[in-house]
Motif scaffolding. Structure first.
Motif, PDB file in Angstrom:
ATOM      1  N   PHE A 185      -6.777  -2.490  -1.441  1.00  0.00           N
ATOM      2  CA  PHE A 185      -6.883  -1.490  -2.504  1.00  0.00           C
ATOM      3  C   PHE A 185      -8.321  -1.228  -2.937  1.00  0.00           C
ATOM      4  O   PHE A 185      -8.577  -0.282  -3.682  1.00  0.00           O
ATOM      5  CB  PHE A 185      -6.053  -1.924  -3.714  1.00  0.00           C
ATOM      6  N   LEU A 195       0.832  -1.204   0.000  1.00  0.00           N
ATOM      7  CA  LEU A 195       0.000   0.000   0.000  1.00  0.00           C
ATOM      8  C   LEU A 195       0.870   1.260   0.000  1.00  0.00           C
ATOM      9  O   LEU A 195       0.650   2.178  -0.805  1.00  0.00           O
ATOM     10  CB  LEU A 195      -0.925  -0.009   1.223  1.00  0.00           C
ATOM     11  N   ARG A 209      -0.663   4.567  -0.953  1.00  0.00           N
ATOM     12  CA  ARG A 209      -1.839   4.386  -0.102  1.00  0.00           C
ATOM     13  C   ARG A 209      -1.435   4.385   1.367  1.00  0.00           C
ATOM     14  O   ARG A 209      -0.289   4.113   1.724  1.00  0.00           O
ATOM     15  CB  ARG A 209      -2.551   3.066  -0.430  1.00  0.00           C
TER      16      ARG A 209
END
Length: 223
Positions: free
Chosen positions: A63, A34, A39
């Motif tokens: 995700f 991530l 992210r």
């Protein structure tokens, strides 16, 4: 919780979420992936219920995308590459499981692993945990053509361990584990200490019992 009608000669375990607590290392792999793709990382407790379902489920959860997303396979490969390189940094047997294995071995009851994890991940993890030479069998998700919930992997594990299905017990933390064991003709127990999600209803899976702690397996076996 019903007791075995015949003497159990072999106990087969699912790996992730039953024999070993692999969630910390798999969560680290997901969070590494991530972060690598811009992210925010996720807390372990949010990731834990998805661990038993493998890398595909982790990418879907982390995700929020499906397998048809153009980047999906890139994310999955990044996750698995990192996981393989760090496969047993924080993974441990569940509390009480070492005593269970020692007791089984002392009583002459063989034990093994039947997992949907591919062999290229299963084998190094079992070696890292020092279990590869202790297990009577190790059946991975790609050992045969089929994986759980099909019964063939459990039947193969029984055969490798030298017992009939009726002399075997399968312990797992997912509905597919119990389905596979029932279809194979083994006794089955649900590991409630594993990676169950909020929507799971293990009492409805048709197993022969529910385990809140690994030590309860010994009680069920009368050891």
């Amino acid at each position: 919780m019903s007791e075995p009608a015949t003497r159990i000669r072999v106990v087969l375990f699912d790996l992730d979420g039953t024999l070993a607590d692999t969630a910390p290392d798999l969560a680290n792999a997901l969070n590494h992936t991530l972060r690598g793709h811009g992210r925010e990382p996720l807390p372990l407790e949010a990731i834990r219920p998805h661990v038993s379902h493998g890398g595909i489920a982790l990418i879907r959860f982390g995700f929020g995308i499906g397998a048809d997303h153009p980047q999906f396979e890139i994310y999955r490969r990044d996750l698995l590459d990192f996981y393989l390189a760090n496969i047993a940094r924080e993974t441990r047997l569940f509390d009480g499981m070492e005593r269970v294995l020692d007791t089984l071995e002392g009583e002459g009851i063989a034990w093994g692993v039947v997992t949907n994890k591919p062999a290229w991940l299963t084998d190094p993890l079992m070696r890292a945990l020092g279990l590869d030479r202790r297990a009577a069998c190790i059946v991975s998700g790609d050992t045969l053509r089929y994986s759980k919930p099909r019964p063939e992997p459990i039947l193969h594990g029984c055969a490798l361990a030298g017992a009939s299905p009726g002399e075997c017990l399968y312990v797992g933390d997912a509905e597919r584990d119990i389905e596979a064991g029932r279809r194979a003709g083994t006794a089955t127990l649900v590991a409630l200490f594993g990676y169950l999600g909020e929507g799971d209803e293990p009492a409805r899976w048709g197993g022969d019992g529910l385990l809140n702690h690994p030590a309860e397996l010994l009680d069920w076996l009368g050891l």
